[in-house]
Write an enzyme that holds these catalytic residues in place. Structure first.
Site, short mmCIF file in Angstrom:
data_model
loop_
_atom_site.label_atom_id
_atom_site.label_comp_id
_atom_site.label_asym_id
_atom_site.label_seq_id
_atom_site.Cartn_x
_atom_site.Cartn_y
_atom_site.Cartn_z
N GLN A 56 0.82 -1.21 0.00
CA GLN A 56 0.00 0.00 0.00
C GLN A 56 0.85 1.27 0.00
O GLN A 56 0.31 2.37 -0.01
CB GLN A 56 -0.93 0.01 1.22
CG GLN A 56 -1.91 -1.16 1.23
CD GLN A 56 -2.67 -1.30 2.55
OE1 GLN A 56 -2.50 -0.51 3.46
NE2 GLN A 56 -3.49 -2.33 2.66
N HIS A 123 -1.13 -0.02 5.78
CA HIS A 123 -1.68 0.91 6.79
C HIS A 123 -0.75 2.07 7.08
O HIS A 123 -0.31 2.26 8.21
CB HIS A 123 -2.03 0.15 8.09
CG HIS A 123 -3.18 -0.80 7.91
ND1 HIS A 123 -3.87 -1.32 8.98
CD2 HIS A 123 -3.75 -1.34 6.81
CE1 HIS A 123 -4.82 -2.13 8.53
NE2 HIS A 123 -4.76 -2.16 7.22
N GLU A 218 -15.18 3.43 9.54
CA GLU A 218 -15.65 4.55 10.34
C GLU A 218 -15.43 5.91 9.68
O GLU A 218 -14.50 6.09 8.91
CB GLU A 218 -14.91 4.58 11.70
CG GLU A 218 -15.11 3.33 12.53
CD GLU A 218 -14.40 3.38 13.87
OE1 GLU A 218 -13.62 4.34 14.10
OE2 GLU A 218 -14.63 2.47 14.69
N TYR A 239 -10.88 -10.75 10.68
CA TYR A 239 -11.00 -11.24 9.30
C TYR A 239 -11.29 -12.75 9.26
O TYR A 239 -10.70 -13.52 10.01
CB TYR A 239 -9.71 -10.98 8.52
CG TYR A 239 -9.57 -9.55 8.07
CD1 TYR A 239 -10.40 -9.01 7.10
CD2 TYR A 239 -8.60 -8.73 8.63
CE1 TYR A 239 -10.26 -7.68 6.70
CE2 TYR A 239 -8.45 -7.40 8.23
CZ TYR A 239 -9.29 -6.89 7.27
OH TYR A 239 -9.16 -5.58 6.87
#
Lengths: 355, 355
Positions: A56, A123, A218, A239
């Site tokens: 990422q 992340h 969220e 998960y």
């Protein structure tokens, strides 16, 4: 809806220049200059030492200095390799000066580094938003591993935080007071991977999106000093299971302003949850589409849609799912100078959405 | 074998600067400056109007002017959109001037355009190699559609050609004499998608690799005026069939110097053929690995290997398949100033192969 540009390489963030041209970051490392009509005018010359493009990570967000018109300063977030241990990396913020022709970013300096650097490619956060006092909010992910997600509660580490810094990277004056040993740049904590951030046009508050685990995505009103609970409290599940990560509420933590437990936003009716995976967000302040004014727009990756959230004060009152028929992973949204919304897609497009 | 860099975005071509630093093109549009040790030093600022990054297209090869030390000129091949009809594109060559610090390419001008532009995202070519007289060879693909592949035999079109031009893009003096109406820049023709090119160190001849259809991948000694037969003659088969595209030899056409009809180079024993898919090639002229001297190295995409071809004069005498255990699509190979081979991989790596 019109497609303004194609062929961008994993575009991630954007910033409109004062003349209507647009800087777009590519996660693969490029910073592209586009005309207001979406023509790619060129690559901005740029040196980001130790940029790591993996998983990422890569080049992520871009923001202009509040005094950009006079100082030409541009801020970039990126994942930075540890030169001493190439297995480790972390989110970093660099500052540079854009040349008058917007073709070169010079004097690039890393002003802030998430600590610690860890062995992960996920992340990172990492949106950049200036507050009304000219301080820079940076959202930082928890870096995902089971150990590191716990660090979101650890005030001595940069995992799962929002920090607020000066344009030189120092902790900003007016930050919350924390216990001894805490990182003084910390603004709020207990987040997982906040990949969207925007300032509320009326209140000046920072709102963020946060990727929950399975379910539990969220929207947070990221007020000073607040603990948003990750991973002690969450609406999501571990998960591959139906096991809750924790309780949905917990004393001392602040719950989300909005939560999704299904990819398409339908009510969860039991069983395994799913996630729209929210990324970049923007409040709409334009008049071109009057019914959008004051709404919060939220891009969705796995959900392949744009959420329009309506608000009453600080309360989210409803949602509308837009653009799902395009079936594209949406990464970022910004309001353009023409009052339309501009969207970046993971498959390399810049879209214009508006009248 | 060492991995020098990772995280490049579909790297396609490279050129060593005189000080040992390296320019690497990324198909997604970036031009990166790397240190000799492979550290990414930065993005080179660059404007390529109408670059289209789609399918096999994007920014492709890079070559330095023979007088680079004095004029700083750099040549780039790329797929260029027709501004009048965005569905159409074609291979183009741009020339620019690299700043002394190698951070900006300025005065970028398109000097050559393949004609006609067509609606396709495949078979662009497009390697750039200077001959000993300072003329620029550009390899051009047939653009793949059934109609367009036939154009490889049409001397009025740029499909499936090698062209030879001046540094201003004009047909080069000394090109072959063609029938009236032919494009004067044409050097040789009847190619499919020549994605590798190198000058033979002893003879000065241009050698190219060519993607055949299913089977029929070729190495060609691309001599002036020659017709390499595509699609009238080929060693390959129509995709998904065992039907030969045409006869293997045909009067008036020149056969390949080497041909592959199987992905791993084993003899074809009937049935459906397969293709290693050769890309960038280089002759080895170094002394660091004496047994490589005079060999032709050929990268392989689908074949995920590096071919070492031995030669006796203009005859290929044998092949060795190297690096297959790495299982990477290899896009380009160049000899470095240290006498090692440098390789680009589709998954974003720069490799060094040598002692």
């Amino acid at each position: 809806m019109t497609t303004r540009a194609t062929g961008l390489s994993s575009p991630w963030g954007m910033a409109f220049l004062l003349d209507g041209r647009l800087l777009v970051t590519e996660r693969t490392g490029g910073l592209k200059l586009l005309s207001g009509e979406g023509s790619v005018l060129g690559n901005v010359g740029l040196a980001l030492p130790n940029l790591v493009v993996e998983g990422q990570g890569g080049l992520m967000d871009v923001a202009l200095d509040p005094a950009f018109a006079s100082n030409g300063r541009v801020y970039l977030s990126f994942s930075e390799r540890d030169p001493g241990n190439p297995a480790l990396n972390g989110t970093a913020v660099a500052r540079g000066e854009l040349s008058a022709d917007a073709r070169t970013l010079s004097n690039v300096t890393v002003i802030y580094r998430q600590q610690p650097k860890v062995a992960s490619t996920a992340h990172f956060g990492s949106r950049l938003v200036f507050d009304r006092e000219g301080r820079l909010w940076v959202t930082l992910g928890d870096r995902r591993t089971n150990e590191q997600r716990g660090f979101a509660q650890d005030l001595t580490r940069g995992n799962g935080k929002v920090v607020r810094i000066t344009t030189d990277g120092a902790p900003a004056p007016g930050n919350p007071t924390w216990p001894a040993g805490a990182l003084a740049e910390t603004w709020s904590y207990g987040l997982r991977n906040p990949q969207g951030a925007a300032v509320h046009p009326a209140t000046g508050d920072l709102w963020t999106s946060d990727h929950g685990p399975q379910g539990g995505d969220e929207i947070n009103r990221t007020v000073a000093g607040a603990n948003f609970g990750w991973p002690l409290a969450s609406h999501g599940q571990e998960y591959g299971t139906t096991t809750p990560v924790g309780p949905q509420t917990l004393a001392g933590t602040v719950g989300p302003a909005w939560v999704w437990n299904t990819r398409d936003g339908q009510p969860w009716t039991g069983g395994a949850m799913s996630s729209p995976a929210p990324a970049g967000i923007s409040f709409y302040t334009g008049t071109a589409v009057p019914q959008w004014n004051g709404n919060l727009f939220v891009t969705s990756l796995a959900g392949r849609a744009l959420w329009r959230l309506t608000l009453d004060g600080n309360t989210v009152t409803g949602q509308e799912r837009l653009l799902a028929s395009r079936n594209q992973r949406l990464r970022d949204v910004e309001q353009g100078p023409d009052g339309a919304l501009y969207l970046l897609t993971d498959d390399g497009q810049l879209l214009r959405y508006g009248p």
